[in-house]
Design a protein around this motif. Structure first.
Motif, PDB file in Angstrom:
ATOM      1  N   ILE A  39       0.834  -1.208   0.000  1.00 52.60           N
ATOM      2  CA  ILE A  39       0.000   0.000   0.000  1.00 52.60           C
ATOM      3  C   ILE A  39       0.863   1.251   0.000  1.00 52.60           C
ATOM      4  O   ILE A  39       0.625   2.190  -0.754  1.00 52.60           O
ATOM      5  CB  ILE A  39      -0.957  -0.010   1.209  1.00 52.60           C
ATOM      6  CG1 ILE A  39      -2.008  -1.118   1.025  1.00 52.60           C
ATOM      7  CG2 ILE A  39      -1.635   1.342   1.383  1.00 52.60           C
ATOM      8  CD1 ILE A  39      -2.818  -1.396   2.258  1.00 52.60           C
ATOM      9  N   LEU A  40       1.888   1.265   0.844  1.00 49.42           N
ATOM     10  CA  LEU A  40       2.731   2.459   0.938  1.00 49.42           C
ATOM     11  C   LEU A  40       3.595   2.669  -0.300  1.00 49.42           C
ATOM     12  O   LEU A  40       3.966   3.806  -0.607  1.00 49.42           O
ATOM     13  CB  LEU A  40       3.606   2.390   2.184  1.00 49.42           C
ATOM     14  CG  LEU A  40       2.867   2.544   3.509  1.00 49.42           C
ATOM     15  CD1 LEU A  40       3.831   2.404   4.670  1.00 49.42           C
ATOM     16  CD2 LEU A  40       2.132   3.857   3.580  1.00 49.42           C
ATOM     17  N   THR A  41       3.901   1.618  -1.035  1.00 48.15           N
ATOM     18  CA  THR A  41       4.709   1.751  -2.241  1.00 48.15           C
ATOM     19  C   THR A  41       4.029   2.639  -3.267  1.00 48.15           C
ATOM     20  O   THR A  41       4.679   3.426  -3.958  1.00 48.15           O
ATOM     21  CB  THR A  41       5.000   0.367  -2.847  1.00 48.15           C
ATOM     22  OG1 THR A  41       5.699  -0.413  -1.886  1.00 48.15           O
ATOM     23  CG2 THR A  41       5.839   0.465  -4.095  1.00 48.15           C
ATOM     24  N   ILE A  70      11.710  12.572  -4.400  1.00 49.06           N
ATOM     25  CA  ILE A  70      10.359  12.449  -3.840  1.00 49.06           C
ATOM     26  C   ILE A  70      10.241  11.202  -2.981  1.00 49.06           C
ATOM     27  O   ILE A  70       9.630  11.229  -1.911  1.00 49.06           O
ATOM     28  CB  ILE A  70       9.309  12.474  -4.972  1.00 49.06           C
ATOM     29  CG1 ILE A  70       9.229  13.877  -5.561  1.00 49.06           C
ATOM     30  CG2 ILE A  70       7.949  12.019  -4.474  1.00 49.06           C
ATOM     31  CD1 ILE A  70       8.343  13.995  -6.779  1.00 49.06           C
ATOM     32  N   THR A  71      10.838  10.099  -3.434  1.00 49.09           N
ATOM     33  CA  THR A  71      10.814   8.869  -2.651  1.00 49.09           C
ATOM     34  C   THR A  71      11.495   9.079  -1.298  1.00 49.09           C
ATOM     35  O   THR A  71      10.982   8.641  -0.267  1.00 49.09           O
ATOM     36  CB  THR A  71      11.504   7.732  -3.427  1.00 49.09           C
ATOM     37  OG1 THR A  71      10.784   7.492  -4.628  1.00 49.09           O
ATOM     38  CG2 THR A  71      11.562   6.468  -2.613  1.00 49.09           C
ATOM     39  N   SER A  72      12.625   9.759  -1.297  1.00 50.55           N
ATOM     40  CA  SER A  72      13.335  10.016  -0.040  1.00 50.55           C
ATOM     41  C   SER A  72      12.507  10.885   0.898  1.00 50.55           C
ATOM     42  O   SER A  72      12.377  10.588   2.088  1.00 50.55           O
ATOM     43  CB  SER A  72      14.669  10.703  -0.319  1.00 50.55           C
ATOM     44  OG  SER A  72      15.463   9.927  -1.154  1.00 50.55           O
ATOM     45  N   ILE A  78       6.659   9.517   5.990  1.00 52.97           N
ATOM     46  CA  ILE A  78       5.977   8.330   6.508  1.00 52.97           C
ATOM     47  C   ILE A  78       6.611   7.900   7.825  1.00 52.97           C
ATOM     48  O   ILE A  78       5.907   7.501   8.762  1.00 52.97           O
ATOM     49  CB  ILE A  78       5.993   7.196   5.460  1.00 52.97           C
ATOM     50  CG1 ILE A  78       5.064   7.549   4.302  1.00 52.97           C
ATOM     51  CG2 ILE A  78       5.570   5.874   6.080  1.00 52.97           C
ATOM     52  CD1 ILE A  78       5.153   6.597   3.131  1.00 52.97           C
ATOM     53  N   LEU A  79       7.931   7.970   7.918  1.00 49.90           N
ATOM     54  CA  LEU A  79       8.605   7.641   9.175  1.00 49.90           C
ATOM     55  C   LEU A  79       8.136   8.549  10.305  1.00 49.90           C
ATOM     56  O   LEU A  79       7.820   8.077  11.404  1.00 49.90           O
ATOM     57  CB  LEU A  79      10.120   7.750   9.009  1.00 49.90           C
ATOM     58  CG  LEU A  79      10.942   7.564  10.275  1.00 49.90           C
ATOM     59  CD1 LEU A  79      10.780   6.156  10.818  1.00 49.90           C
ATOM     60  CD2 LEU A  79      12.398   7.873  10.014  1.00 49.90           C
ATOM     61  N   MET A  80       8.054   9.850  10.048  1.00 50.63           N
ATOM     62  CA  MET A  80       7.585  10.786  11.082  1.00 50.63           C
ATOM     63  C   MET A  80       6.135  10.483  11.462  1.00 50.63           C
ATOM     64  O   MET A  80       5.768  10.535  12.636  1.00 50.63           O
ATOM     65  CB  MET A  80       7.732  12.221  10.593  1.00 50.63           C
ATOM     66  CG  MET A  80       9.173  12.678  10.530  1.00 50.63           C
ATOM     67  SD  MET A  80       9.405  14.429  10.207  1.00 50.63           S
ATOM     68  CE  MET A  80       8.728  14.603   8.575  1.00 50.63           C
ATOM     69  N   PHE A  81       5.301  10.144  10.484  1.00 47.89           N
ATOM     70  CA  PHE A  81       3.902   9.791  10.748  1.00 47.89           C
ATOM     71  C   PHE A  81       3.830   8.544  11.624  1.00 47.89           C
ATOM     72  O   PHE A  81       3.055   8.491  12.592  1.00 47.89           O
ATOM     73  CB  PHE A  81       3.170   9.568   9.416  1.00 47.89           C
ATOM     74  CG  PHE A  81       1.775   9.086   9.578  1.00 47.89           C
ATOM     75  CD1 PHE A  81       0.752   9.964   9.890  1.00 47.89           C
ATOM     76  CD2 PHE A  81       1.471   7.748   9.408  1.00 47.89           C
ATOM     77  CE1 PHE A  81      -0.548   9.522  10.037  1.00 47.89           C
ATOM     78  CE2 PHE A  81       0.180   7.291   9.540  1.00 47.89           C
ATOM     79  CZ  PHE A  81      -0.837   8.173   9.860  1.00 47.89           C
ATOM     80  N   PHE A 103      10.995  -0.257  10.867  1.00 53.87           N
ATOM     81  CA  PHE A 103      12.316  -0.169  10.258  1.00 53.87           C
ATOM     82  C   PHE A 103      12.379  -0.979   8.963  1.00 53.87           C
ATOM     83  O   PHE A 103      12.834  -0.480   7.929  1.00 53.87           O
ATOM     84  CB  PHE A 103      13.379  -0.666  11.241  1.00 53.87           C
ATOM     85  CG  PHE A 103      14.744  -0.786  10.628  1.00 53.87           C
ATOM     86  CD1 PHE A 103      15.484   0.347  10.359  1.00 53.87           C
ATOM     87  CD2 PHE A 103      15.264  -2.029  10.307  1.00 53.87           C
ATOM     88  CE1 PHE A 103      16.742   0.248   9.775  1.00 53.87           C
ATOM     89  CE2 PHE A 103      16.515  -2.134   9.729  1.00 53.87           C
ATOM     90  CZ  PHE A 103      17.254  -0.998   9.463  1.00 53.87           C
ATOM     91  N   LEU A 104      11.928  -2.226   9.015  1.00 58.05           N
ATOM     92  CA  LEU A 104      11.986  -3.069   7.821  1.00 58.05           C
ATOM     93  C   LEU A 104      11.077  -2.551   6.712  1.00 58.05           C
ATOM     94  O   LEU A 104      11.439  -2.591   5.531  1.00 58.05           O
ATOM     95  CB  LEU A 104      11.603  -4.506   8.178  1.00 58.05           C
ATOM     96  CG  LEU A 104      12.633  -5.308   8.944  1.00 58.05           C
ATOM     97  CD1 LEU A 104      12.082  -6.676   9.297  1.00 58.05           C
ATOM     98  CD2 LEU A 104      13.920  -5.435   8.164  1.00 58.05           C
ATOM     99  N   ASP A 105       9.909  -2.057   7.089  1.00 55.61           N
ATOM    100  CA  ASP A 105       8.977  -1.553   6.087  1.00 55.61           C
ATOM    101  C   ASP A 105       9.553  -0.347   5.353  1.00 55.61           C
ATOM    102  O   ASP A 105       9.522  -0.286   4.127  1.00 55.61           O
ATOM    103  CB  ASP A 105       7.648  -1.195   6.744  1.00 55.61           C
ATOM    104  CG  ASP A 105       6.545  -1.024   5.737  1.00 55.61           C
ATOM    105  OD1 ASP A 105       6.590  -1.684   4.689  1.00 55.61           O
ATOM    106  OD2 ASP A 105       5.639  -0.223   5.993  1.00 55.61           O
ATOM    107  N   LEU A 106      10.098   0.593   6.085  1.00 54.04           N
ATOM    108  CA  LEU A 106      10.692   1.770   5.443  1.00 54.04           C
ATOM    109  C   LEU A 106      11.937   1.406   4.648  1.00 54.04           C
ATOM    110  O   LEU A 106      12.187   1.959   3.578  1.00 54.04           O
ATOM    111  CB  LEU A 106      11.000   2.837   6.486  1.00 54.04           C
ATOM    112  CG  LEU A 106       9.756   3.449   7.122  1.00 54.04           C
ATOM    113  CD1 LEU A 106      10.149   4.390   8.236  1.00 54.04           C
ATOM    114  CD2 LEU A 106       8.910   4.155   6.100  1.00 54.04           C
TER     115      LEU A 106
END
Length: 120
Positions: A39-41, A70-72, A78-81, A103-106
């Motif tokens: 979903i996040l991809t 933009i990806t970065s 998303i990490l902050m969220f 961690f793994l997801d990001l």
């Protein structure tokens, strides 16, 4: 046999081995991880890979640079969220190491997008 048939046949043949190694709970954690990442991809790359594929050769490098930027940025957002709402997500994912999943997801999100950009 084509590559697609072989690629679909491998998990079917390995499923008895995997069910002996991993419990249903662990398969559930894997399913949650894969669904969140999938979903996040879509949000992380903003589907810029489609624009890169249809662009002229002289426009591809700038589009790849924009896509990587933009990806970065979106991965950091998303990490902050996820950190901001960590108490909600920890409650939702009881019994799962939430920090490891984040961690793994990001990690997978960012490097999967970088890999996709290399393939284009």
């Amino acid at each position: 046999m084509t590559g697609t048939v072989l690629a679909q046949l491998i998990p079917i043949l390995l499923s008895p081995v995997l069910t002996r190694l991993y419990s249903p709970d662990e398969f559930g954690i894997l399913a949650v991880f894969i669904s969140i990442t999938s979903i996040l991809t879509v949000f992380v790359n903003l589907r810029l890979d489609v624009a890169i594929m249809s662009a002229h050769e002289n426009e591809k490098i700038p589009l790849k640079n924009i896509s990587l930027t933009i990806t970065s940025i979106l991965t950091i957002i998303i990490l902050m969220f996820l950190i901001l709402f960590s108490s909600f997500f920890k409650e939702m994912f009881k019994g799962i190491d939430y920090n490891l999943i984040v961690f793994l997801d990001l990690y997978f999100l960012f490097f999967l997008e970088c890999y996709n950009l290399l393939l284009i």
